[in-house]
Design a protein around this motif. Structure first.
Motif, PDB file in Angstrom:
ATOM      1  N   GLU A   1      13.050 -18.731  -5.058  1.00 29.39           N
ATOM      2  CA  GLU A   1      12.918 -17.285  -5.164  1.00 29.39           C
ATOM      3  C   GLU A   1      11.619 -16.819  -4.517  1.00 29.39           C
ATOM      4  OE1 GLU A   1      12.119 -14.022  -8.643  1.00 29.39           O
ATOM      5  OE2 GLU A   1      13.643 -15.563  -9.070  1.00 29.39           O
ATOM      6  N   ASP A   2      10.534 -17.559  -4.748  1.00 26.64           N
ATOM      7  CA  ASP A   2       9.241 -17.216  -4.145  1.00 26.64           C
ATOM      8  C   ASP A   2       9.316 -17.263  -2.624  1.00 26.64           C
ATOM      9  OD1 ASP A   2       8.049 -16.891  -6.622  1.00 26.64           O
ATOM     10  OD2 ASP A   2       7.231 -18.924  -6.694  1.00 26.64           O
ATOM     11  N   ILE A   3       9.965 -18.295  -2.105  1.00 25.64           N
ATOM     12  CA  ILE A   3      10.079 -18.454  -0.656  1.00 25.64           C
ATOM     13  C   ILE A   3      10.850 -17.284  -0.049  1.00 25.64           C
ATOM     14  CG2 ILE A   3      11.115 -19.858   1.167  1.00 25.64           C
ATOM     15  CD1 ILE A   3      10.515 -22.314  -0.606  1.00 25.64           C
TER      16      ILE A   3
ATOM     17  N   ASP B   1      15.661   8.172  -4.770  1.00 23.51           N
ATOM     18  CA  ASP B   1      14.476   8.262  -5.622  1.00 23.51           C
ATOM     19  C   ASP B   1      14.341   7.020  -6.503  1.00 23.51           C
ATOM     20  OD1 ASP B   1      16.759   8.950  -7.044  1.00 23.51           O
ATOM     21  OD2 ASP B   1      15.717  10.364  -8.345  1.00 23.51           O
ATOM     22  N   ALA B   2      15.461   6.491  -6.979  1.00 20.67           N
ATOM     23  CA  ALA B   2      15.419   5.281  -7.801  1.00 20.67           C
ATOM     24  C   ALA B   2      14.969   4.084  -6.967  1.00 20.67           C
ATOM     25  CB  ALA B   2      16.785   5.010  -8.417  1.00 20.67           C
ATOM     26  N   LEU B   3      15.423   4.000  -5.738  1.00 19.12           N
ATOM     27  CA  LEU B   3      15.023   2.900  -4.864  1.00 19.12           C
ATOM     28  C   LEU B   3      13.532   2.965  -4.561  1.00 19.12           C
ATOM     29  CD1 LEU B   3      18.018   2.796  -2.356  1.00 19.12           C
ATOM     30  CD2 LEU B   3      17.711   1.560  -4.509  1.00 19.12           C
ATOM     31  N   SER B   4      13.003   4.169  -4.409  1.00 21.75           N
ATOM     32  CA  SER B   4      11.564   4.324  -4.174  1.00 21.75           C
ATOM     33  C   SER B   4      10.768   3.834  -5.381  1.00 21.75           C
ATOM     34  CB  SER B   4      11.226   5.787  -3.884  1.00 21.75           C
ATOM     35  OG  SER B   4      11.787   6.203  -2.653  1.00 21.75           O
ATOM     36  N   ARG B   5      11.249   4.127  -6.587  1.00 19.32           N
ATOM     37  CA  ARG B   5      10.556   3.666  -7.792  1.00 19.32           C
ATOM     38  C   ARG B   5      10.631   2.140  -7.920  1.00 19.32           C
ATOM     39  NH1 ARG B   5      13.154   8.276  -9.904  1.00 19.32           N
ATOM     40  NH2 ARG B   5      14.784   6.994 -10.880  1.00 19.32           N
ATOM     41  N   ILE B   6      11.774   1.581  -7.575  1.00 19.83           N
ATOM     42  CA  ILE B   6      11.911   0.121  -7.608  1.00 19.83           C
ATOM     43  C   ILE B   6      10.930  -0.515  -6.639  1.00 19.83           C
ATOM     44  CG2 ILE B   6      13.456  -1.781  -6.963  1.00 19.83           C
ATOM     45  CD1 ILE B   6      15.776  -0.041  -8.045  1.00 19.83           C
ATOM     46  N   PHE B   7      10.803   0.073  -5.446  1.00 19.91           N
ATOM     47  CA  PHE B   7       9.885  -0.475  -4.446  1.00 19.91           C
ATOM     48  C   PHE B   7       8.432  -0.320  -4.898  1.00 19.91           C
ATOM     49  CE2 PHE B   7       7.547  -0.108  -0.317  1.00 19.91           C
ATOM     50  CZ  PHE B   7       7.737  -1.417   0.085  1.00 19.91           C
ATOM     51  N   ASP B   8       8.104   0.791  -5.522  1.00 21.29           N
ATOM     52  CA  ASP B   8       6.745   0.975  -6.049  1.00 21.29           C
ATOM     53  C   ASP B   8       6.406  -0.107  -7.069  1.00 21.29           C
ATOM     54  OD1 ASP B   8       6.323   3.179  -4.475  1.00 21.29           O
ATOM     55  OD2 ASP B   8       6.680   4.649  -6.063  1.00 21.29           O
ATOM     56  N   SER B   9       7.337  -0.390  -7.964  1.00 24.66           N
ATOM     57  CA  SER B   9       7.114  -1.416  -8.985  1.00 24.66           C
ATOM     58  C   SER B   9       6.960  -2.790  -8.346  1.00 24.66           C
ATOM     59  CB  SER B   9       8.274  -1.434  -9.989  1.00 24.66           C
ATOM     60  OG  SER B   9       8.366  -0.205 -10.676  1.00 24.66           O
ATOM     61  N   TYR B  10       7.756  -3.049  -7.328  1.00 24.74           N
ATOM     62  CA  TYR B  10       7.675  -4.330  -6.620  1.00 24.74           C
ATOM     63  C   TYR B  10       6.307  -4.496  -5.973  1.00 24.74           C
ATOM     64  CZ  TYR B  10       8.567  -7.734  -2.882  1.00 24.74           C
ATOM     65  OH  TYR B  10       8.495  -8.796  -2.020  1.00 24.74           O
ATOM     66  N   GLN B  11       5.816  -3.442  -5.315  1.00 24.34           N
ATOM     67  CA  GLN B  11       4.495  -3.523  -4.689  1.00 24.34           C
ATOM     68  C   GLN B  11       3.401  -3.774  -5.722  1.00 24.34           C
ATOM     69  OE1 GLN B  11       3.815  -0.894  -0.937  1.00 24.34           O
ATOM     70  NE2 GLN B  11       4.928   0.369  -2.389  1.00 24.34           N
ATOM     71  N   GLU B  12       3.477  -3.038  -6.816  1.00 29.79           N
ATOM     72  CA  GLU B  12       2.446  -3.135  -7.837  1.00 29.79           C
ATOM     73  C   GLU B  12       2.405  -4.528  -8.472  1.00 29.79           C
ATOM     74  OE1 GLU B  12       0.942  -0.691 -11.809  1.00 29.79           O
ATOM     75  OE2 GLU B  12       2.963  -0.397 -11.035  1.00 29.79           O
ATOM     76  N   LYS B  13       3.565  -5.087  -8.768  1.00 26.32           N
ATOM     77  CA  LYS B  13       3.615  -6.355  -9.491  1.00 26.32           C
ATOM     78  C   LYS B  13       3.472  -7.573  -8.594  1.00 26.32           C
ATOM     79  CE  LYS B  13       6.340  -8.865 -12.926  1.00 26.32           C
ATOM     80  NZ  LYS B  13       7.558  -8.827 -13.789  1.00 26.32           N
ATOM     81  N   TYR B  14       4.050  -7.514  -7.387  1.00 31.36           N
ATOM     82  CA  TYR B  14       4.119  -8.719  -6.564  1.00 31.36           C
ATOM     83  C   TYR B  14       3.286  -8.678  -5.285  1.00 31.36           C
ATOM     84  CZ  TYR B  14       8.018 -10.099  -9.537  1.00 31.36           C
ATOM     85  OH  TYR B  14       8.792 -10.448 -10.620  1.00 31.36           O
ATOM     86  N   LEU B  15       3.071  -7.499  -4.721  1.00 33.26           N
ATOM     87  CA  LEU B  15       2.365  -7.430  -3.448  1.00 33.26           C
ATOM     88  C   LEU B  15       0.899  -7.089  -3.592  1.00 33.26           C
ATOM     89  CD1 LEU B  15       5.048  -5.655  -1.201  1.00 33.26           C
ATOM     90  CD2 LEU B  15       4.737  -8.089  -1.685  1.00 33.26           C
ATOM     91  N   HIS B  16       0.561  -6.311  -4.616  1.00 37.07           N
ATOM     92  CA  HIS B  16      -0.836  -5.940  -4.885  1.00 37.07           C
ATOM     93  C   HIS B  16      -1.508  -5.348  -3.643  1.00 37.07           C
ATOM     94  CE1 HIS B  16      -0.150  -8.325  -8.473  1.00 37.07           C
ATOM     95  NE2 HIS B  16       0.079  -9.392  -7.738  1.00 37.07           N
ATOM     96  N   ASN B  17      -0.762  -4.513  -2.922  1.00 39.59           N
ATOM     97  CA  ASN B  17      -1.304  -3.969  -1.672  1.00 39.59           C
ATOM     98  C   ASN B  17      -1.244  -2.446  -1.632  1.00 39.59           C
ATOM     99  OD1 ASN B  17       1.412  -3.606  -1.444  1.00 39.59           O
ATOM    100  ND2 ASN B  17       1.590  -4.412   0.640  1.00 39.59           N
ATOM    101  N   GLY B  18      -1.384  -1.817  -2.778  1.00 38.26           N
ATOM    102  CA  GLY B  18      -1.348  -0.360  -2.792  1.00 38.26           C
ATOM    103  C   GLY B  18       0.067   0.148  -2.900  1.00 38.26           C
ATOM    104  N   PHE B  19       0.276   1.380  -2.517  1.00 34.39           N
ATOM    105  CA  PHE B  19       1.578   2.010  -2.676  1.00 34.39           C
ATOM    106  C   PHE B  19       2.042   2.632  -1.366  1.00 34.39           C
ATOM    107  CE2 PHE B  19      -0.036   1.744  -6.968  1.00 34.39           C
ATOM    108  CZ  PHE B  19       1.078   1.307  -7.670  1.00 34.39           C
ATOM    109  N   GLU B  20       2.470   1.790  -0.454  1.00 33.64           N
ATOM    110  CA  GLU B  20       3.075   2.277   0.779  1.00 33.64           C
ATOM    111  C   GLU B  20       4.448   2.840   0.432  1.00 33.64           C
ATOM    112  OE1 GLU B  20       3.759   0.651   5.329  1.00 33.64           O
ATOM    113  OE2 GLU B  20       3.927  -0.751   3.667  1.00 33.64           O
ATOM    114  N   SER B  21       4.804   3.950   1.046  1.00 31.64           N
ATOM    115  CA  SER B  21       6.100   4.539   0.739  1.00 31.64           C
ATOM    116  C   SER B  21       7.213   3.634   1.241  1.00 31.64           C
ATOM    117  CB  SER B  21       6.227   5.921   1.391  1.00 31.64           C
ATOM    118  OG  SER B  21       6.338   5.805   2.799  1.00 31.64           O
TER     119      SER B  21
END
Length: 365
Positions: free
Chosen positions: A29-31, A100-120
């Motif tokens: 999954e990580d890969i 809008d739901a997909l944008s929120r899912i992507f925001d959560s993904y960035q915050e938890k796994y990417l740690h790179n801010g909030f790119e739209s």
């Protein structure tokens, strides 16, 4: 029967590289989350361990370059019935998710796994797929993918039954880890042709019937004026983009869309056989034909990568009925648009779009 994959080292004799099972499914999954192109270059990860309102978490949620969703679920230790039931349950939730739901899912993904801010999501999509505009409509269709280290008989039968008998856009991909001393190799094999699953997803989840009018999209990387002047439509940069040109048929009418700009032309397919930019011949007024590559004002975008296999630009000869300059292209709210180079839309939105375009272009049937 399930696919089997082997690897042999042949630089000094013939030596089989042994299979080495991954320490844990989480590693796979990580890969995949780190580089989803290992599974498909046409996907971008937008979510991981996405919790649904039905309970459970989708292992990886991706989006393809036309805005459709892809649910990837790792088999882990589940039985075939459990994994298939789970991924179908997730699909029933995914199909209801809007932009809008997909944008929120992507925001959560960035915050938890990417740690790179909030790119739209829009900006990330354009950067990932190297395009100027995100599709105007998202999640019109979806794909389901079972990910496993091996494909057992039962899972194979279920996937085949669902896809071939009931038209469910489901596939399976399995990965094997091979170790050669201190080196590790990951191999991938699809159970069914993934291109076929993409087409199935659009055909089975779209409502209505095709109205016989082709949709054609010319990327902004090409010169629209040259396409008008030399009577062609073009797609390239990889098989994903160019393969749909083969959907066109001689004598078929098509409507030409410029991404993010609007509809700028309507024409008839003269010769539906796609040819490379090196092979395309331009018909002169006196009836002679000249290689496009020999013309002094040829579009440099069309001639890019002409000697790089797999990335060539392919052209189809057309006859334009009416065209508009780019700044006069027609765009209305509710129009159909997507990033496939060619498609045969079955959505009601396409019927509406064609009806309006006939009026705007003054085309009489």
């Amino acid at each position: 029967m399930p696919l089997e994959l082997g690897v042999w080292r042949i630089d000094s004799g013939v030596t089989e590289v042994p299979i080495s099972y991954m320490d844990q499914e989480r590693r796979l999954e990580d890969i995949l989350a780190t580089d989803i192109s290992i599974a498909s270059p046409n996907w971008m990860v937008i979510g991981r361990q996405v919790r649904t309102s039905f309970g459970g978490c989708i292992d990886i949620l991706a989006i393809d370059r036309v805005g459709n969703l892809v649910v990837l679920e790792l088999k882990r230790d589940m039985t075939p019935r459990e994994i298939v039931a789970q991924i179908l349950d997730y699909a029933s939730w995914v199909q209801e998710q809007e932009a809008d739901a997909l944008s929120r899912i992507f925001d959560s993904y960035q915050e938890k796994y990417l740690h790179n801010g909030f790119e739209s999501l829009d900006a990330a999509f354009c950067s990932h797929f190297r395009t100027q505009h995100m599709p105007e409509t998202l999640n019109e269709n979806h794909e389901l993918v079972v990910v496993a280290s091996a494909l057992d008989d039962s899972t194979e039968r279920i996937v085949t039954y669902l896809s071939e008998t009931h038209g469910v856009p489901i596939n399976a991909v399995f990965f094997r880890l091979f170790k050669d001393d201190d080196r590790e190799y990951l191999t991938r094999a699809w159970y069914r042709d993934p291109t076929g699953t993409e087409v199935l997803a659009e055909e089975t989840t779209s409502k209505g019937t095709w109205n016989g009018e082709f949709y054609v999209n010319i990327s902004s990387s090409y010169d629209w004026e040259k396409a008008q002047k030399y009577n062609y439509v073009v797609a390239g940069g990889g098989q994903w983009y160019s393969r749909t040109l083969s959907l066109l048929k001689d004598g078929g009418r098509f409507w030409l869309y410029l991404p993010g700009i609007g509809y700028a032309g309507v024409g008839i397919v003269v010769d539906s056989t796609p040819v490379t930019a090196k092979e395309f011949l331009v018909r002169q007024d006196d009836g002679t034909e000249v290689p496009l590559a020999d013309l002094p004002d040829v579009d440099p975008g069309v001639m890019e990568d002409i000697d790089e296999p797999g990335k060539e630009n392919f052209l189809v000869r057309v006859k334009w009925l009416k065209t508009l300059p780019q700044d006069k292209a027609i765009r209305e709210r509710g129009f159909f648009a997507q990033q496939n180079s060619v498609c045969l839309p079955k959505a009601e939105k396409w019927d509406h779009t064609v009806k309006r375009l006939k009026k705007r272009f003054d085309i009489q049937d």
